[in-house]
Design a protein around this motif. Sequence first.
Motif, PDB file in Angstrom:
ATOM      1  N   LEU A 150       0.803  -1.226   0.000  1.00 51.07           N
ATOM      2  CA  LEU A 150       0.000   0.000   0.000  1.00 51.07           C
ATOM      3  C   LEU A 150       0.839   1.281   0.000  1.00 51.07           C
ATOM      4  O   LEU A 150       0.549   2.187  -0.785  1.00 51.07           O
ATOM      5  CB  LEU A 150      -0.975   0.022   1.179  1.00 51.07           C
ATOM      6  N   PRO A 151       1.867   1.401   0.847  1.00 48.80           N
ATOM      7  CA  PRO A 151       2.678   2.627   0.775  1.00 48.80           C
ATOM      8  C   PRO A 151       3.298   2.858  -0.599  1.00 48.80           C
ATOM      9  O   PRO A 151       3.410   3.995  -1.058  1.00 48.80           O
ATOM     10  CB  PRO A 151       3.750   2.410   1.847  1.00 48.80           C
ATOM     11  N   ARG A 152       3.679   1.783  -1.281  1.00 49.92           N
ATOM     12  CA  ARG A 152       4.243   1.914  -2.628  1.00 49.92           C
ATOM     13  C   ARG A 152       3.193   2.458  -3.603  1.00 49.92           C
ATOM     14  O   ARG A 152       3.488   3.308  -4.443  1.00 49.92           O
ATOM     15  CB  ARG A 152       4.740   0.562  -3.138  1.00 49.92           C
ATOM     16  N   ILE A 153       1.985   1.931  -3.497  1.00 54.65           N
ATOM     17  CA  ILE A 153       0.902   2.371  -4.385  1.00 54.65           C
ATOM     18  C   ILE A 153       0.523   3.820  -4.090  1.00 54.65           C
ATOM     19  O   ILE A 153       0.312   4.617  -5.012  1.00 54.65           O
ATOM     20  CB  ILE A 153      -0.310   1.425  -4.252  1.00 54.65           C
ATOM     21  N   ILE A 154       0.460   4.157  -2.833  1.00 49.60           N
ATOM     22  CA  ILE A 154       0.139   5.541  -2.445  1.00 49.60           C
ATOM     23  C   ILE A 154       1.184   6.490  -3.004  1.00 49.60           C
ATOM     24  O   ILE A 154       0.856   7.540  -3.568  1.00 49.60           O
ATOM     25  CB  ILE A 154       0.009   5.654  -0.916  1.00 49.60           C
TER      26      ILE A 154
END
Length: 133
Positions: free
Chosen positions: A121-125
């Motif tokens: 998720l942090p990568r996608i954000i």
Amino acid sequence: MLPNDGRVVSNFVVQALHNEDITIYGSGKQSRSFQYIDDLIEGMVRMMDTEDDFIGPINLGNPNEFSILELAEKIIELTGSKSKLIFKPLPHDDPQQRQPDITLAKNKLGWQPTIELEEGLPRIIEYFKEQRS
């Protein structure tokens, strides 16, 4: 991944980054399994490297389940968003659970996903933040 591709992760992330309301259908307790693209690609490469007599099908999903509500709350937390959760009626054809059985992938390919939701998720954000600039 496009910001308006209609997928739940990209929808929620884009809405959160814009501090827009996040729409949840039903109670949000229906579960989904999310997979990071790197894991899928690794599974596909391993599938292509199998012997010629093995043609599949094979499930390359992630069996770890999260509720839609958990996903929305996690995205709001990670983005620091002021988004509110809005609940709408659940479509009649929306499944309550999606969880792949990856037993064959483990046994035949020696494969299982390694990037969990908390890491992906942090990568996608970050990706969607960069798309806005």
